[in-house]
Design an enzyme around this catalytic site. Structure first.
Site, mmCIF file in Angstrom:
data_model
loop_
_atom_site.group_PDB
_atom_site.id
_atom_site.type_symbol
_atom_site.label_atom_id
_atom_site.label_comp_id
_atom_site.label_asym_id
_atom_site.label_seq_id
_atom_site.Cartn_x
_atom_site.Cartn_y
_atom_site.Cartn_z
ATOM 1 N N MET A 1 3.029 -34.008 -51.020
ATOM 2 C CA MET A 1 3.257 -34.516 -52.377
ATOM 3 C C MET A 1 4.438 -33.779 -53.003
ATOM 4 S SD MET A 1 -0.349 -35.340 -54.034
ATOM 5 C CE MET A 1 -1.446 -36.497 -53.228
ATOM 6 N N SER B 1 7.326 -34.254 -56.590
ATOM 7 C CA SER B 1 7.801 -35.067 -57.717
ATOM 8 C C SER B 1 8.934 -35.980 -57.263
ATOM 9 C CB SER B 1 8.292 -34.158 -58.840
ATOM 10 O OG SER B 1 7.294 -33.217 -59.167
ATOM 11 N N GLY C 1 2.953 -23.037 -54.484
ATOM 12 C CA GLY C 1 2.582 -23.937 -53.391
ATOM 13 C C GLY C 1 3.301 -23.583 -52.099
ATOM 14 N N GLN C 2 2.553 -23.647 -50.973
ATOM 15 C CA GLN C 2 3.175 -23.361 -49.675
ATOM 16 C C GLN C 2 4.120 -24.475 -49.240
ATOM 17 O OE1 GLN C 2 -0.310 -22.400 -47.341
ATOM 18 N NE2 GLN C 2 0.342 -20.274 -47.213
ATOM 19 N N LYS C 3 4.085 -25.598 -49.944
ATOM 20 C CA LYS C 3 5.037 -26.665 -49.636
ATOM 21 C C LYS C 3 6.458 -26.127 -49.739
ATOM 22 C CE LYS C 3 7.514 -29.768 -51.323
ATOM 23 N NZ LYS C 3 8.122 -30.261 -52.513
ATOM 24 N N GLN D 1 10.446 -20.561 -51.013
ATOM 25 C CA GLN D 1 10.297 -20.105 -52.408
ATOM 26 C C GLN D 1 9.170 -19.077 -52.507
ATOM 27 O OE1 GLN D 1 10.672 -22.734 -56.011
ATOM 28 N NE2 GLN D 1 8.448 -22.736 -55.841
ATOM 29 N N GLY E 1 -0.624 -31.806 -56.016
ATOM 30 C CA GLY E 1 -0.182 -30.478 -55.578
ATOM 31 C C GLY E 1 -0.186 -29.502 -56.747
ATOM 32 N N HIS E 2 0.394 -29.940 -57.868
ATOM 33 C CA HIS E 2 0.394 -29.081 -59.066
ATOM 34 C C HIS E 2 -1.049 -28.822 -59.521
ATOM 35 C CE1 HIS E 2 4.422 -31.184 -59.653
ATOM 36 N NE2 HIS E 2 4.761 -29.916 -59.653
ATOM 37 N N VAL F 1 -0.665 -29.891 -50.519
ATOM 38 C CA VAL F 1 -1.485 -31.090 -50.715
ATOM 39 C C VAL F 1 -0.659 -32.287 -50.249
ATOM 40 C CG1 VAL F 1 -2.711 -32.516 -52.395
ATOM 41 C CG2 VAL F 1 -2.666 -30.021 -52.664
HETATM 42 P P1 AMP Z 1 7.713 -27.942 -58.928
HETATM 43 O O1 AMP Z 1 7.210 -28.581 -60.176
HETATM 44 O O2 AMP Z 1 8.173 -28.924 -57.883
HETATM 45 O O3 AMP Z 1 8.688 -26.821 -59.175
HETATM 46 O O4 AMP Z 1 6.444 -27.243 -58.265
HETATM 47 C C1 AMP Z 1 5.656 -26.336 -58.993
HETATM 48 C C2 AMP Z 1 4.717 -25.648 -58.044
HETATM 49 O O5 AMP Z 1 3.905 -26.625 -57.393
HETATM 50 C C3 AMP Z 1 5.451 -24.881 -56.925
HETATM 51 O O6 AMP Z 1 4.769 -23.660 -56.685
HETATM 52 C C4 AMP Z 1 5.335 -25.821 -55.753
HETATM 53 O O7 AMP Z 1 5.375 -25.171 -54.508
HETATM 54 C C5 AMP Z 1 3.950 -26.415 -56.003
HETATM 55 N N1 AMP Z 1 3.808 -27.674 -55.277
HETATM 56 C C6 AMP Z 1 4.635 -28.737 -55.302
HETATM 57 N N2 AMP Z 1 4.212 -29.686 -54.452
HETATM 58 C C7 AMP Z 1 3.090 -29.218 -53.861
HETATM 59 C C8 AMP Z 1 2.177 -29.721 -52.889
HETATM 60 N N3 AMP Z 1 2.349 -30.926 -52.337
HETATM 61 N N4 AMP Z 1 1.135 -28.948 -52.531
HETATM 62 C C9 AMP Z 1 0.957 -27.714 -53.087
HETATM 63 N N5 AMP Z 1 1.770 -27.178 -54.004
HETATM 64 C C10 AMP Z 1 2.825 -27.916 -54.392
#
Ligand code: AMP
Length: 280
Positions: free
Chosen positions: A184, A186, A147-149, A153, A36-37, A176
């Site tokens: 996906m 963390s 990410g739209q996940k 946010q 995803g990242h 993703v």
């Molecule tokens: P985080 O490290 O969880 O703060 O996420 C950092 C960025 O990655 C944010 O914009 C999240 O929305 C994006 N992100 C996390 N998981 C996914 C995913 N499965 N698909 C797309 N983007 C993601």
């Protein structure tokens, strides 16, 4: 790839980039990279942006009982993945660099933050908005990728960018997923093998609800009920919320008669999972 730990170093790097007249793309993250990242980073690189990834586990967006201490961290693996992709710079400041003594500013979007994730995680979105505003001011990117996940946010950040006149574009990137549909995250690393087998139920439930809407069901209550019913069949799942909301304002809807989003959050043991599906 340049690894930068200080604001001074970041500013010096950016001034050399601007001399080269490159556009800048920012990908804010908390690390523990997964596909995803990497999708966000690829998107920025495809746009031709000098791609700056921030890696900062932001303490202010975690509640006192949340998983800040045990949040997964693996700097060497993350920096290798970003470098292999062709990311230009990784900005990984310590907390003291972002929040020096005396720091007290807070950015709050009370309406968006009062619902869904914000209701369950008080203060979370203030932490997100404030750290993103700082990153946007520091980097002044042409584009930032989210990410739209984390749908709520994305809406929050879009609103803040518009309200505070940040001169940049927010690029939403589709979620993703694992082959079985699980978004996906963390936090998936915290799931036990048994929890991992039921985790895709959240997406399956949202999909079934979305299919009902695609069959012209207009009642948000009926659509929500479809997802809640499926999730209630799995005793280890606790539903935090399933909601049908206006895709732009995130206000809850009674009728699906415009662009809407089905948002869902569940708990599996001590792990929270969120997901969503957009209904066009
Ligand atoms: P985080 O490290 O969880 O703060 O996420 C950092 C960025 O990655 C944010 O914009 C999240 O929305 C994006 N992100 C996390 N998981 C996914 C995913 N499965 N698909 C797309 N983007 C993601």
């Amino acid at each position: 790839m340049r690894v930068i730990n200080t604001i001074h170093g970041l500013r010096a790097y950016l001034s050399s980039i601007r001399e080269q007249r490159m556009t800048v793309g920012l990908v804010p993250t908390m690390g523990a990279f997964h596909e995803g990242h990497l999708a966000l980073m690829r998107r920025s690189l495809e746009n031709g942006d000098c791609t700056i990834v921030s890696l900062f586990v932001n303490p202010t967006q975690f509640g006192p009982k949340e998983d800040f201490e045990k949040y997964p961290r693996d700097f060497n693996r993350d920096s290798q993945l970003a470098a292999d992709l062709g990311v230009h710079a990784l900005f990984a400041p310590p907390a003291s660099e972002m929040y020096p003594e005396g720091f007290q500013t807070n950015i709050s979007l009370p309406k968006i933050s009062s619902r869904y994730e914000g209701e369950i995680r008080p203060g979370h979105f203030d932490g997100v908005a404030t750290v993103c505003a700082k990153l946007f001011n520091l980097v002044q990117p042409q584009r930032a990728y989210f990410g739209q996940k984390d749908y709520q946010q994305c809406v929050l950040i879009q609103r803040m960018v518009s309200d505070l006149n940040f001169n940049m574009e927010i690029v939403p990137v589709p979620t993703v997923r694992e082959p079985d549909g699980l978004a996906m995250s963390s936090r998936n690393a915290f799931l036990s093998p048994e929890e991992r087998t039921v985790a895709p139920d959240l997406y399956l439930a949202l999909r079934q609800a979305a299919e009902l809407a695609e069959q012209r069901e207009r009642s948000a209550a009926a659509i929500k009920e479809r997802a809640i019913h499926l999730l209630s069949e799995e005793p280890t799942i606790k539903v935090d919320y399933i909601e049908v909301a206006d895709a732009e304002s995130l206000e809850p809807c009674d009728l699906v008669d415009r662009s809407t989003v089905i948002l869902g959050a569940i708990r599996l043991g001590s792990t929270r999972l969120i997901d969503n599906i957009l209904l066009k």
